[in-house]
Design an enzyme around this catalytic site. Structure first.
Site, mmCIF file in Angstrom:
data_model
loop_
_atom_site.group_PDB
_atom_site.id
_atom_site.type_symbol
_atom_site.label_atom_id
_atom_site.label_comp_id
_atom_site.label_asym_id
_atom_site.label_seq_id
_atom_site.Cartn_x
_atom_site.Cartn_y
_atom_site.Cartn_z
ATOM 1 N N ALA A 141 0.867 -1.180 0.000
ATOM 2 C CA ALA A 141 0.000 0.000 0.000
ATOM 3 C C ALA A 141 0.902 1.228 0.000
ATOM 4 O O ALA A 141 1.800 1.342 0.849
ATOM 5 C CB ALA A 141 -0.897 -0.010 1.234
ATOM 6 N N VAL A 166 4.621 -1.329 3.246
ATOM 7 C CA VAL A 166 4.481 0.097 2.930
ATOM 8 C C VAL A 166 5.295 0.415 1.677
ATOM 9 O O VAL A 166 6.484 0.104 1.589
ATOM 10 C CB VAL A 166 4.957 0.964 4.113
ATOM 11 C CG1 VAL A 166 4.864 2.446 3.750
ATOM 12 C CG2 VAL A 166 4.134 0.654 5.355
ATOM 13 N N LYS A 167 4.605 1.013 0.707
ATOM 14 C CA LYS A 167 5.256 1.342 -0.563
ATOM 15 C C LYS A 167 5.671 2.817 -0.522
ATOM 16 O O LYS A 167 4.847 3.699 -0.246
ATOM 17 C CB LYS A 167 4.264 1.090 -1.704
ATOM 18 C CG LYS A 167 4.893 0.636 -2.980
ATOM 19 C CD LYS A 167 3.787 0.224 -3.944
ATOM 20 C CE LYS A 167 4.329 -0.172 -5.285
ATOM 21 N NZ LYS A 167 3.252 -0.232 -6.275
ATOM 22 N N ILE A 168 6.944 3.046 -0.810
ATOM 23 C CA ILE A 168 7.518 4.394 -0.695
ATOM 24 C C ILE A 168 8.232 4.725 -2.006
ATOM 25 O O ILE A 168 9.016 3.908 -2.493
ATOM 26 C CB ILE A 168 8.566 4.426 0.448
ATOM 27 C CG1 ILE A 168 7.961 4.005 1.784
ATOM 28 C CG2 ILE A 168 9.273 5.766 0.506
ATOM 29 C CD1 ILE A 168 7.510 5.110 2.666
#
Ligand code: E4P
Length: 216
Positions: free
Chosen positions: A57, A83-85
């Site tokens: 996400a 967590v997508k960064i």
């Protein structure tokens, strides 16, 4: 090689999970918007209720501190949230902090092997090179993946390489030959992977031969 599905569509994720080949899900703000969703938290929870596999996400924040806050909120939604960064200097700082707190990070929007090396050094669990978008510029996206795999092998990084922005079966075939850890694949391409005209032709012939004998 692991197969992730690259979609935020619940029906497609359920179907892919039903095929028995689903190892994870990746979403991004565009894919979430395609589903008509403005605030993604409940939708990410719904995806995680379908599959216990890693679900990426993406944060919308662009500054380090707010990326960290948003990343922590996303990670708290379900134990399988990754967590997508995005790969920016702020994103690398956020990756370092979230990773040091035990939160898995998928560094996205990667277009060069050196960007991938930076992400690995920051502690990313996953790095996502976008092969289709590189191909669109006239380059060969999978040569970037090859370089990333060679560099990670040189230094024993544990960061897994997610081949992203997949457009067709040949991308998946070549990624597997290179030994990429993961491909994240749109639903339409997942469906195409099983197809071969000789399989269809052979099956039709088998059934026709059986029907001829059964008719007597
Ligand atoms: C996955 O992590 C990426 O967001 C996705 O593969 C991008 O694909 P696209 O180039 O088709 O938008």
């Amino acid at each position: 090689m692991k197969f992730f599905i690259d979609t935020a569509n619940l029906d497609q994720i359920s179907k892919a999970a039903g095929y028995g080949i689903l190892d994870g899900v990746t979403t991004n703000p565009s894919l979430i918007a395609k589903e008509g969703i403005i605030e993604q938290s409940e939708h990410i929870k719904a995806i995680c209720a379908i599959t216990p596999t890693p679900v990426s996400a993406e944060v919308l924040a662009t500054e380090t501190d707010s990326m960290i806050d948003e990343g922590k909120r996303l990670a708290a939604l379900a134990p399988n949230v990754v967590v997508k960064i995005p790969l920016t200097m702020s994103g690398l700082q956020a990756t370092k902090e979230l990773s040091s707190q035990g939160i898995r990070v998928n560094v996205t929007l990667v277009f060069s092997a050196i960007q991938a090396l930076l992400a690995a050094k920051a502690g990313a669990a996953y790095v996502s090179p976008f092969v289709g978008r590189l191909d669109d510029t006239g380059l060969d996206g999978l040569t970037v993946v090859e370089d990333i795999l060679n560099i990670f092998g040189n230094y024993d990084f544990e960061t897994e390489v997610i081949v992203a922005s997949i457009r067709h079966c040949q991308h998946v075939h070549r990624a597997a030959l290179l030994g990429a850890d993961i491909c994240t694949i749109p639903f339409a391409v997942i469906q195409q992977l099983s197809g071969h005209p000789l399989t269809d032709k052979g099956l039709a012939a088998f059934l026709a031969d059986h029907a001829k004998v059964a008719a007597h």
